[in-house]
Design a protein around this motif. Structure first.
Motif, PDB file in Angstrom:
ATOM      1  N   GLY A  81       0.789  -1.222   0.000  1.00 43.80           N
ATOM      2  CA  GLY A  81       0.000   0.000   0.000  1.00 43.80           C
ATOM      3  C   GLY A  81       0.820   1.269   0.000  1.00 43.80           C
ATOM      4  O   GLY A  81       0.281   2.352   0.150  1.00 43.80           O
ATOM      5  N   ASP A  82       2.112   1.148  -0.163  1.00 43.59           N
ATOM      6  CA  ASP A  82       3.002   2.314  -0.191  1.00 43.59           C
ATOM      7  C   ASP A  82       3.119   2.781  -1.630  1.00 43.59           C
ATOM      8  O   ASP A  82       3.974   2.306  -2.384  1.00 43.59           O
ATOM      9  CB  ASP A  82       4.370   1.938   0.386  1.00 43.59           C
ATOM     10  CG  ASP A  82       5.302   3.118   0.468  1.00 43.59           C
ATOM     11  OD1 ASP A  82       4.818   4.264   0.446  1.00 43.59           O
ATOM     12  OD2 ASP A  82       6.527   2.885   0.555  1.00 43.59           O
ATOM     13  N   LEU A  83       2.261   3.712  -2.019  1.00 48.56           N
ATOM     14  CA  LEU A  83       2.247   4.178  -3.398  1.00 48.56           C
ATOM     15  C   LEU A  83       3.229   5.324  -3.591  1.00 48.56           C
ATOM     16  O   LEU A  83       3.385   6.167  -2.697  1.00 48.56           O
ATOM     17  CB  LEU A  83       0.847   4.634  -3.785  1.00 48.56           C
ATOM     18  CG  LEU A  83      -0.233   3.553  -3.683  1.00 48.56           C
ATOM     19  CD1 LEU A  83      -1.591   4.152  -4.015  1.00 48.56           C
ATOM     20  CD2 LEU A  83       0.078   2.390  -4.598  1.00 48.56           C
ATOM     21  N   PRO A  84       3.886   5.383  -4.742  1.00 42.90           N
ATOM     22  CA  PRO A  84       4.828   6.485  -4.987  1.00 42.90           C
ATOM     23  C   PRO A  84       4.082   7.796  -5.183  1.00 42.90           C
ATOM     24  O   PRO A  84       2.930   7.828  -5.610  1.00 42.90           O
ATOM     25  CB  PRO A  84       5.551   6.061  -6.269  1.00 42.90           C
ATOM     26  CG  PRO A  84       4.589   5.157  -6.958  1.00 42.90           C
ATOM     27  CD  PRO A  84       3.822   4.459  -5.864  1.00 42.90           C
ATOM     28  N   ALA A  85       4.749   8.865  -4.860  1.00 39.91           N
ATOM     29  CA  ALA A  85       4.172  10.190  -5.073  1.00 39.91           C
ATOM     30  C   ALA A  85       4.105  10.461  -6.570  1.00 39.91           C
ATOM     31  O   ALA A  85       5.026  10.122  -7.315  1.00 39.91           O
ATOM     32  CB  ALA A  85       5.032  11.245  -4.393  1.00 39.91           C
ATOM     33  N   PRO A  86       3.023  11.059  -7.034  1.00 41.45           N
ATOM     34  CA  PRO A  86       2.938  11.351  -8.470  1.00 41.45           C
ATOM     35  C   PRO A  86       3.946  12.429  -8.853  1.00 41.45           C
ATOM     36  O   PRO A  86       4.000  13.483  -8.235  1.00 41.45           O
ATOM     37  CB  PRO A  86       1.508  11.833  -8.655  1.00 41.45           C
ATOM     38  CG  PRO A  86       1.076  12.306  -7.309  1.00 41.45           C
ATOM     39  CD  PRO A  86       1.843  11.494  -6.306  1.00 41.45           C
ATOM     40  N   THR A  87       4.753  12.139  -9.845  1.00 39.28           N
ATOM     41  CA  THR A  87       5.757  13.102 -10.275  1.00 39.28           C
ATOM     42  C   THR A  87       5.411  13.721 -11.617  1.00 39.28           C
ATOM     43  O   THR A  87       5.834  14.808 -11.921  1.00 39.28           O
ATOM     44  CB  THR A  87       7.146  12.448 -10.391  1.00 39.28           C
ATOM     45  OG1 THR A  87       7.055  11.332 -11.280  1.00 39.28           O
ATOM     46  CG2 THR A  87       7.629  11.987  -9.036  1.00 39.28           C
ATOM     47  N   ARG A  88       4.660  13.001 -12.428  1.00 37.93           N
ATOM     48  CA  ARG A  88       4.326  13.536 -13.732  1.00 37.93           C
ATOM     49  C   ARG A  88       3.071  12.848 -14.234  1.00 37.93           C
ATOM     50  O   ARG A  88       2.646  11.836 -13.692  1.00 37.93           O
ATOM     51  CB  ARG A  88       5.462  13.324 -14.730  1.00 37.93           C
ATOM     52  CG  ARG A  88       5.722  11.866 -15.041  1.00 37.93           C
ATOM     53  CD  ARG A  88       6.904  11.707 -15.991  1.00 37.93           C
ATOM     54  NE  ARG A  88       7.120  10.316 -16.294  1.00 37.93           N
ATOM     55  CZ  ARG A  88       6.594   9.673 -17.317  1.00 37.93           C
ATOM     56  NH1 ARG A  88       5.800  10.314 -18.154  1.00 37.93           N
ATOM     57  NH2 ARG A  88       6.845   8.406 -17.534  1.00 37.93           N
ATOM     58  N   VAL A  89       2.505  13.364 -15.291  1.00 42.96           N
ATOM     59  CA  VAL A  89       1.362  12.749 -15.939  1.00 42.96           C
ATOM     60  C   VAL A  89       1.896  11.965 -17.132  1.00 42.96           C
ATOM     61  O   VAL A  89       2.545  12.526 -18.019  1.00 42.96           O
ATOM     62  CB  VAL A  89       0.347  13.821 -16.390  1.00 42.96           C
ATOM     63  CG1 VAL A  89      -0.814  13.187 -17.133  1.00 42.96           C
ATOM     64  CG2 VAL A  89      -0.145  14.606 -15.197  1.00 42.96           C
ATOM     65  N   THR A  90       1.630  10.674 -17.144  1.00 41.76           N
ATOM     66  CA  THR A  90       2.123   9.828 -18.232  1.00 41.76           C
ATOM     67  C   THR A  90       1.323  10.099 -19.494  1.00 41.76           C
ATOM     68  O   THR A  90       0.179  10.586 -19.430  1.00 41.76           O
ATOM     69  CB  THR A  90       2.027   8.340 -17.872  1.00 41.76           C
ATOM     70  OG1 THR A  90       0.637   7.988 -17.747  1.00 41.76           O
ATOM     71  CG2 THR A  90       2.772   8.030 -16.591  1.00 41.76           C
ATOM     72  N   PRO A  91       1.868   9.761 -20.666  1.00 40.70           N
ATOM     73  CA  PRO A  91       1.107   9.913 -21.913  1.00 40.70           C
ATOM     74  C   PRO A  91      -0.214   9.135 -21.872  1.00 40.70           C
ATOM     75  O   PRO A  91      -1.223   9.590 -22.389  1.00 40.70           O
ATOM     76  CB  PRO A  91       2.049   9.386 -22.984  1.00 40.70           C
ATOM     77  CG  PRO A  91       3.408   9.625 -22.415  1.00 40.70           C
ATOM     78  CD  PRO A  91       3.272   9.403 -20.946  1.00 40.70           C
ATOM     79  N   PHE A  92      -0.214   7.963 -21.223  1.00 38.94           N
ATOM     80  CA  PHE A  92      -1.439   7.182 -21.117  1.00 38.94           C
ATOM     81  C   PHE A  92      -2.481   7.920 -20.279  1.00 38.94           C
ATOM     82  O   PHE A  92      -3.661   7.951 -20.617  1.00 38.94           O
ATOM     83  CB  PHE A  92      -1.135   5.813 -20.511  1.00 38.94           C
ATOM     84  CG  PHE A  92      -2.343   4.937 -20.387  1.00 38.94           C
ATOM     85  CD1 PHE A  92      -2.921   4.696 -19.157  1.00 38.94           C
ATOM     86  CD2 PHE A  92      -2.912   4.375 -21.507  1.00 38.94           C
ATOM     87  CE1 PHE A  92      -4.039   3.906 -19.043  1.00 38.94           C
ATOM     88  CE2 PHE A  92      -4.037   3.576 -21.415  1.00 38.94           C
ATOM     89  CZ  PHE A  92      -4.614   3.337 -20.174  1.00 38.94           C
ATOM     90  N   LYS A  94      -2.692  11.145 -19.916  1.00 35.80           N
ATOM     91  CA  LYS A  94      -3.157  12.261 -20.740  1.00 35.80           C
ATOM     92  C   LYS A  94      -4.216  11.790 -21.728  1.00 35.80           C
ATOM     93  O   LYS A  94      -5.240  12.444 -21.942  1.00 35.80           O
ATOM     94  CB  LYS A  94      -1.999  12.896 -21.504  1.00 35.80           C
ATOM     95  CG  LYS A  94      -1.057  13.691 -20.650  1.00 35.80           C
ATOM     96  CD  LYS A  94       0.074  14.252 -21.495  1.00 35.80           C
ATOM     97  CE  LYS A  94       1.145  14.884 -20.644  1.00 35.80           C
ATOM     98  NZ  LYS A  94       2.304  15.315 -21.424  1.00 35.80           N
ATOM     99  N   LEU A  95      -3.985  10.626 -22.315  1.00 35.09           N
ATOM    100  CA  LEU A  95      -4.926  10.065 -23.283  1.00 35.09           C
ATOM    101  C   LEU A  95      -6.257   9.751 -22.601  1.00 35.09           C
ATOM    102  O   LEU A  95      -7.321  10.025 -23.144  1.00 35.09           O
ATOM    103  CB  LEU A  95      -4.336   8.804 -23.911  1.00 35.09           C
ATOM    104  CG  LEU A  95      -5.180   8.109 -24.974  1.00 35.09           C
ATOM    105  CD1 LEU A  95      -5.353   9.034 -26.168  1.00 35.09           C
ATOM    106  CD2 LEU A  95      -4.522   6.818 -25.394  1.00 35.09           C
ATOM    107  N   CYS A  96      -6.207   9.198 -21.398  1.00 37.33           N
ATOM    108  CA  CYS A  96      -7.421   8.856 -20.665  1.00 37.33           C
ATOM    109  C   CYS A  96      -8.200  10.096 -20.250  1.00 37.33           C
ATOM    110  O   CYS A  96      -9.437  10.066 -20.204  1.00 37.33           O
ATOM    111  CB  CYS A  96      -7.084   8.024 -19.427  1.00 37.33           C
ATOM    112  SG  CYS A  96      -6.537   6.358 -19.829  1.00 37.33           S
ATOM    113  N   SER A  97      -7.516  11.168 -19.939  1.00 39.61           N
ATOM    114  CA  SER A  97      -8.201  12.378 -19.492  1.00 39.61           C
ATOM    115  C   SER A  97      -8.898  13.090 -20.647  1.00 39.61           C
ATOM    116  O   SER A  97      -9.846  13.831 -20.428  1.00 39.61           O
ATOM    117  CB  SER A  97      -7.225  13.319 -18.789  1.00 39.61           C
ATOM    118  OG  SER A  97      -6.290  13.829 -19.711  1.00 39.61           O
ATOM    119  N   VAL A  98      -8.428  12.864 -21.874  1.00 38.15           N
ATOM    120  CA  VAL A  98      -9.042  13.500 -23.043  1.00 38.15           C
ATOM    121  C   VAL A  98     -10.356  12.824 -23.371  1.00 38.15           C
ATOM    122  O   VAL A  98     -11.332  13.466 -23.732  1.00 38.15           O
ATOM    123  CB  VAL A  98      -8.085  13.444 -24.261  1.00 38.15           C
ATOM    124  CG1 VAL A  98      -8.791  13.925 -25.519  1.00 38.15           C
ATOM    125  CG2 VAL A  98      -6.858  14.283 -23.987  1.00 38.15           C
ATOM    126  N   ALA A  99     -10.399  11.507 -23.222  1.00 38.97           N
ATOM    127  CA  ALA A  99     -11.602  10.748 -23.614  1.00 38.97           C
ATOM    128  C   ALA A  99     -12.771  10.976 -22.695  1.00 38.97           C
ATOM    129  O   ALA A  99     -12.792  11.481 -21.676  1.00 38.97           O
ATOM    130  CB  ALA A  99     -11.277   9.262 -23.628  1.00 38.97           C
TER     131      ALA A  99
END
Length: 99
Positions: A81-92, A94-99
Motif C-alpha cells: 500500500g506504499d504508493l509512490p508520489a505522483p511526479t508527472r502525468v504519463t502519456p497514457f 493524458k490520453l485517458c483524461s481527453v476521452a
C-alpha cells in the motif's frame, strides 16, 4: 573561499538561473523527474554507480538485474500500500483524461 568567475561565465550562469524560473523549463524538467527518482533509487539502494564486472555483457547483465530488483522492490511496496508520489502525468494518463 570566495571564487570570482570571469564576466562571461557569470553572465551565462545568471542567464541559466533566470531560464530555470520559466514555466517552459518547469514543463521540460517535469519529464526528467520520474527517471531521476529511479536512477537515485538504483544508486542509493543498489550501488548502481559501480560495475562489479569487466566487460559489456556482464555489465549489461548487472544493469538488467538491478532494474528487475528495483521493479520487485516497487511491486512489494505497492502490495503493502506504499504508493509512490505522483511526479508527472504519463502519456497514457493524458490520453485517458481527453476521452
Amino acid at each position: 573561499m570566495i571564487s570570482v568567475r570571469p564576466r562571461e561565465q557569470h553572465e551565462a550562469l545568471q542567464a541559466a538561473r533566470r531560464c530555470e524560473q520559466t514555466p517552459a523549463f518547469a514543463k521540460q524538467y517535469a519529464q526528467r523527474e520520474g527517471i531521476e527518482a529511479t536512477i537515485s533509487q538504483g544508486v542509493r539502494a543498489f550501488d548502481m554507480r559501480r560495475s562489479r564486472y569487466v566487460g559489456t555483457n556482464k555489465t549489461h547483465l548487472q544493469h538488467v538485474s538491478i532494474a528487475a530488483a528495483i521493479n520487485l522492490v516497487r511491486f512489494v511496496a505497492w502490495l503493502d500500500g506504499d504508493l509512490p508520489a505522483p511526479t508527472r502525468v504519463t502519456p497514457f494518463q493524458k490520453l485517458c483524461s481527453v476521452a
